[in-house]
Design a protein around this motif. Sequence first.
Motif, PDB file in Angstrom:
ATOM      1  N   PRO A 149       0.816  -1.224   0.000  1.00  0.00           N
ATOM      2  CA  PRO A 149       0.000   0.000   0.000  1.00  0.00           C
ATOM      3  C   PRO A 149       0.849   1.273   0.000  1.00  0.00           C
ATOM      4  CG  PRO A 149      -0.933  -1.586   1.519  1.00  0.00           C
ATOM      5  CD  PRO A 149       0.401  -2.135   1.072  1.00  0.00           C
ATOM      6  N   ALA A 150       1.956   1.260   0.734  1.00  0.00           N
ATOM      7  CA  ALA A 150       2.848   2.424   0.731  1.00  0.00           C
ATOM      8  C   ALA A 150       3.443   2.628  -0.658  1.00  0.00           C
ATOM      9  CB  ALA A 150       3.963   2.251   1.764  1.00  0.00           C
ATOM     10  N   VAL A 151       3.834   1.548  -1.295  1.00  0.00           N
ATOM     11  CA  VAL A 151       4.393   1.622  -2.653  1.00  0.00           C
ATOM     12  C   VAL A 151       3.354   2.210  -3.611  1.00  0.00           C
ATOM     13  CG1 VAL A 151       5.161   0.219  -4.618  1.00  0.00           C
ATOM     14  CG2 VAL A 151       6.093  -0.207  -2.334  1.00  0.00           C
ATOM     15  N   LEU A 152       2.118   1.754  -3.504  1.00  0.00           N
ATOM     16  CA  LEU A 152       1.067   2.264  -4.386  1.00  0.00           C
ATOM     17  C   LEU A 152       0.824   3.759  -4.167  1.00  0.00           C
ATOM     18  CD1 LEU A 152      -1.490  -0.685  -4.305  1.00  0.00           C
ATOM     19  CD2 LEU A 152       0.042  -0.020  -6.173  1.00  0.00           C
ATOM     20  N   VAL A 153       0.820   4.197  -2.917  1.00  0.00           N
ATOM     21  CA  VAL A 153       0.634   5.625  -2.623  1.00  0.00           C
ATOM     22  C   VAL A 153       1.810   6.424  -3.182  1.00  0.00           C
ATOM     23  CG1 VAL A 153       0.560   7.342  -0.758  1.00  0.00           C
ATOM     24  CG2 VAL A 153      -0.860   5.287  -0.629  1.00  0.00           C
ATOM     25  N   GLU A 154       3.020   5.915  -3.010  1.00  0.00           N
ATOM     26  CA  GLU A 154       4.203   6.627  -3.515  1.00  0.00           C
ATOM     27  C   GLU A 154       4.160   6.762  -5.036  1.00  0.00           C
ATOM     28  OE1 GLU A 154       6.734   4.901   0.241  1.00  0.00           O
ATOM     29  OE2 GLU A 154       6.947   3.944  -1.729  1.00  0.00           O
ATOM     30  N   VAL A 155       3.800   5.701  -5.718  1.00  0.00           N
ATOM     31  CA  VAL A 155       3.694   5.757  -7.186  1.00  0.00           C
ATOM     32  C   VAL A 155       2.577   6.713  -7.592  1.00  0.00           C
ATOM     33  CG1 VAL A 155       3.095   4.423  -9.255  1.00  0.00           C
ATOM     34  CG2 VAL A 155       4.717   3.492  -7.585  1.00  0.00           C
ATOM     35  N   ALA A 156       1.435   6.611  -6.915  1.00  0.00           N
ATOM     36  CA  ALA A 156       0.296   7.476  -7.254  1.00  0.00           C
ATOM     37  C   ALA A 156       0.638   8.945  -7.058  1.00  0.00           C
ATOM     38  CB  ALA A 156      -0.919   7.093  -6.403  1.00  0.00           C
ATOM     39  N   LEU A 157       1.279   9.289  -5.954  1.00  0.00           N
ATOM     40  CA  LEU A 157       1.649  10.689  -5.714  1.00  0.00           C
ATOM     41  C   LEU A 157       2.660  11.181  -6.742  1.00  0.00           C
ATOM     42  CD1 LEU A 157       1.947  10.894  -1.825  1.00  0.00           C
ATOM     43  CD2 LEU A 157       0.241  11.993  -3.281  1.00  0.00           C
TER      44      LEU A 157
END
Length: 135
Positions: free
Chosen positions: A109-117
């Motif tokens: 989930p952290a990886v997904l948020v980082e990519v999304a941002l």
Amino acid sequence: MNTASRAFRYLAIVSALLFFALAAIWLFAPATLLANWGVVFDGGTTGLVGRRAAPLYVGIGVALLLARNAPPSPGRTAVVAGFVTTCLLLALLGLGEWAVGHVESGILPAVLVEVALGLAFWFVVGAEGGAKAQR
């Protein structure tokens, strides 16, 4: 007058608040975050690294908050480039640590948020540049 787009302003504010929250977690409750990732909190090394990461997250948040109303400019582009680079490298690092088994799937989930941002800022700033070129 050339001002920041509403999308950039909103994204900068939300991202700054997220980074302030991350800083607080790293400073006051790093064991909670690390447990999510399957990493044992030893209080020593992991505590030290977590506490030292907190000011970096605050600094990024402050830069974004102060840049939220800035019109497109080389300075704002530099802030965004630094932020996008940070987010995408954190995501890459998270995936790498997961791939070699240093962390569990709770990191995703952290990886997904980082990519999304990272991508959101890239697209918003790119769209502003395209709109500017059309004028």
